[in-house]
Motif scaffolding. Sequence first.
Motif, PDB file in Angstrom:
ATOM      1  N   LYS A   2       4.395   5.199  46.922  1.00  8.89           N
ATOM      2  CA  LYS A   2       3.891   3.783  46.233  1.00  8.89           C
ATOM      3  C   LYS A   2       2.715   3.388  47.262  1.00  8.89           C
ATOM      4  O   LYS A   2       1.668   3.074  46.811  1.00  8.89           O
ATOM      5  CB  LYS A   2       4.985   2.925  46.261  1.00  8.89           C
ATOM      6  N   VAL A  50       3.205   3.540  34.620  1.00  7.63           N
ATOM      7  CA  VAL A  50       4.541   3.671  35.325  1.00  7.63           C
ATOM      8  C   VAL A  50       5.165   2.776  35.805  1.00  7.63           C
ATOM      9  O   VAL A  50       6.560   2.803  35.379  1.00  7.63           O
ATOM     10  CB  VAL A  50       3.944   4.500  36.803  1.00  7.63           C
ATOM     11  N   THR A  51       4.635   1.557  35.801  1.00  9.77           N
ATOM     12  CA  THR A  51       5.565   0.342  36.159  1.00  9.77           C
ATOM     13  C   THR A  51       6.060   0.133  34.629  1.00  9.77           C
ATOM     14  O   THR A  51       7.411  -0.411  34.760  1.00  9.77           O
ATOM     15  CB  THR A  51       4.675  -0.719  36.454  1.00  9.77           C
ATOM     16  N   PHE A  54       9.911   1.052  33.952  1.00  9.43           N
ATOM     17  CA  PHE A  54      11.022   0.598  34.734  1.00  9.43           C
ATOM     18  C   PHE A  54      11.159  -1.022  34.873  1.00  9.43           C
ATOM     19  O   PHE A  54      12.166  -1.300  34.976  1.00  9.43           O
ATOM     20  CB  PHE A  54      10.933   1.010  36.382  1.00  9.43           C
ATOM     21  N   ARG A  55      10.124  -1.630  34.655  1.00 10.34           N
ATOM     22  CA  ARG A  55      10.113  -3.031  34.632  1.00 10.34           C
ATOM     23  C   ARG A  55       8.775  -3.825  34.094  1.00 10.34           C
ATOM     24  O   ARG A  55       7.944  -2.968  33.476  1.00 10.34           O
ATOM     25  CB  ARG A  55       9.957  -3.681  36.128  1.00 10.34           C
ATOM     26  N   THR A 365      17.857   1.772  36.531  1.00  7.52           N
ATOM     27  CA  THR A 365      16.676   1.714  36.832  1.00  7.52           C
ATOM     28  C   THR A 365      16.257   2.219  38.210  1.00  7.52           C
ATOM     29  O   THR A 365      15.483   3.147  38.498  1.00  7.52           O
ATOM     30  CB  THR A 365      15.978   0.297  36.466  1.00  7.52           C
ATOM     31  N   ASN A 366      17.067   1.843  39.077  1.00  3.08           N
ATOM     32  CA  ASN A 366      16.951   2.219  40.593  1.00  3.08           C
ATOM     33  C   ASN A 366      17.080   3.784  40.664  1.00  3.08           C
ATOM     34  O   ASN A 366      16.547   4.645  41.545  1.00  3.08           O
ATOM     35  CB  ASN A 366      17.942   1.467  41.460  1.00  3.08           C
ATOM     36  N   GLU A 369      14.376   5.595  38.810  1.00  2.22           N
ATOM     37  CA  GLU A 369      13.207   5.854  39.550  1.00  2.22           C
ATOM     38  C   GLU A 369      13.219   6.470  41.279  1.00  2.22           C
ATOM     39  O   GLU A 369      12.086   7.162  41.635  1.00  2.22           O
ATOM     40  CB  GLU A 369      12.837   4.008  40.013  1.00  2.22           C
ATOM     41  N   THR A 370      14.558   6.472  41.740  1.00  5.06           N
ATOM     42  CA  THR A 370      14.557   7.176  42.681  1.00  5.06           C
ATOM     43  C   THR A 370      14.529   8.744  42.632  1.00  5.06           C
ATOM     44  O   THR A 370      14.081   9.499  43.660  1.00  5.06           O
ATOM     45  CB  THR A 370      16.118   6.980  43.507  1.00  5.06           C
ATOM     46  N   GLY A 373      10.724   9.065  40.687  1.00  2.87           N
ATOM     47  CA  GLY A 373       9.658   8.107  41.219  1.00  2.87           C
ATOM     48  C   GLY A 373       8.590   8.502  42.108  1.00  2.87           C
ATOM     49  O   GLY A 373       7.174   8.212  41.877  1.00  2.87           O
ATOM     50  N   LEU A 376       5.869  10.288  39.504  1.00  2.27           N
ATOM     51  CA  LEU A 376       5.075   9.306  39.004  1.00  2.27           C
ATOM     52  C   LEU A 376       4.133   8.702  39.701  1.00  2.27           C
ATOM     53  O   LEU A 376       3.136   8.286  39.445  1.00  2.27           O
ATOM     54  CB  LEU A 376       6.387   8.255  38.360  1.00  2.27           C
ATOM     55  N   GLN A 377       4.489   8.651  40.896  1.00  2.00           N
ATOM     56  CA  GLN A 377       3.332   7.943  41.782  1.00  2.00           C
ATOM     57  C   GLN A 377       2.159   8.889  42.101  1.00  2.00           C
ATOM     58  O   GLN A 377       0.989   8.651  42.441  1.00  2.00           O
ATOM     59  CB  GLN A 377       3.948   7.732  43.480  1.00  2.00           C
TER      60      GLN A 377
END
Length: 400
Positions: A2, A50-51, A54-55, A365-366, A369-370, A373, A376-377
């Motif tokens: 990130k 990407v964001t 998840f949120r 979500t966590n 994303e873990t 993620g 995705l970055q």
Amino acid sequence: MKVAATGLLLLMAAVFLVSRQFEAAYSWVGYVKAFAEAAMVGGLADWFAVTALFRHPLGLPIPHTAIIPRNKDRIGEALANFLKENFLIAPVVARRMRNIDLAGAAGRFLQAPQGEENRIRQGASRLIADLFESLDQERLGGLVKAAISARVRKMEMSPLLGHALASAINEDRHVPMLEAAIRWTARALDANEGLIRDMVHKRANWVLKLAGLDAKLADAIVDGLRKLSADMHTDPAHPVRIKIEEALAQLANDLQTKPETRARVEAIKLELLDNRSVSLWLDTLWERGREAMIRAARNPDAAMAGKLGEVLQSMGHSLEQDARLKSAINMFARRAVSGMAASYGGSIVKLVSETVRRWDAQTITNRLETTVGRDLQYIRINGTLVGGLVGLALHAVDAI
């Protein structure tokens, strides 16, 4: 990642701001500005995409964002259906099991004294020992005793006993037992000589006692019994031994064919099963067996090194080398696992979907994303660089 993706975006913004200041003085700076400008657009667009998975970006309730938290139940259902359709239906399981040699693997496992298989065996042994120690001793013993008792009650013992006795007589395996009984009789006679003499003395009339003939009669009886037991022991063709063997052969035949004898044996069997002493003996037998199993499980190497180990290794060799046995076991395993998939696949699918449904949105979500993620970055970084290259290309075309 990130930090890297966001740092690249901020770098492009700084390059854009600096290039604006020098664009008028140097013509080539326009290419740098175009690259940085387009890179910011690409980076921001991919950051938003990407964001939004998840949120809500910047916490703003923009429509069609926070996709995963809003659709976690649907994701759980889709995952469960994917497992069911691709892994947990009987045809799929049977097709996958067709290439798995469970019998051969079990054979190699039983034959392997060292290595990874030994560590697995030790772990399994400890688990079995802990399981036996944790179970209710009295309740489990009662279940075992009840199962044995029920099995014996249903089994007719008389034909089995008759067949066993007939086989022993045909193979002369009864001879050592008969000779042991003769030796026991001789020892019992020596141990109870005084009792025999006392019985003769008490039963003799006064005339024999007065003449002292009761002692001579007792001597004759004792000597005769001793001579009989000695002759029976040394002479295999002694008439009494022959009569005993004939009686045993007749008993073996009666146990198998005579209804009265079979009924008598069954009655004796039921009386023994209802006897309190037999029940206590079964309790003792179970407890000794349980302790022996725990000791063997606690020390699997010692168990595998003895007769049990030889038997298990022989079984392993048969499992690995006997093609017919291997095929039969693999077919049984394939059918068993396929049947389990057909019977319990729906329950497993339901477990997956309900587990995901119970997770709160932040948890799922966590976890997702873990897991993904980092990739995705990389998408954000690639978007920044690709956007910059596209902007550079467009500026070059415009300059022409």
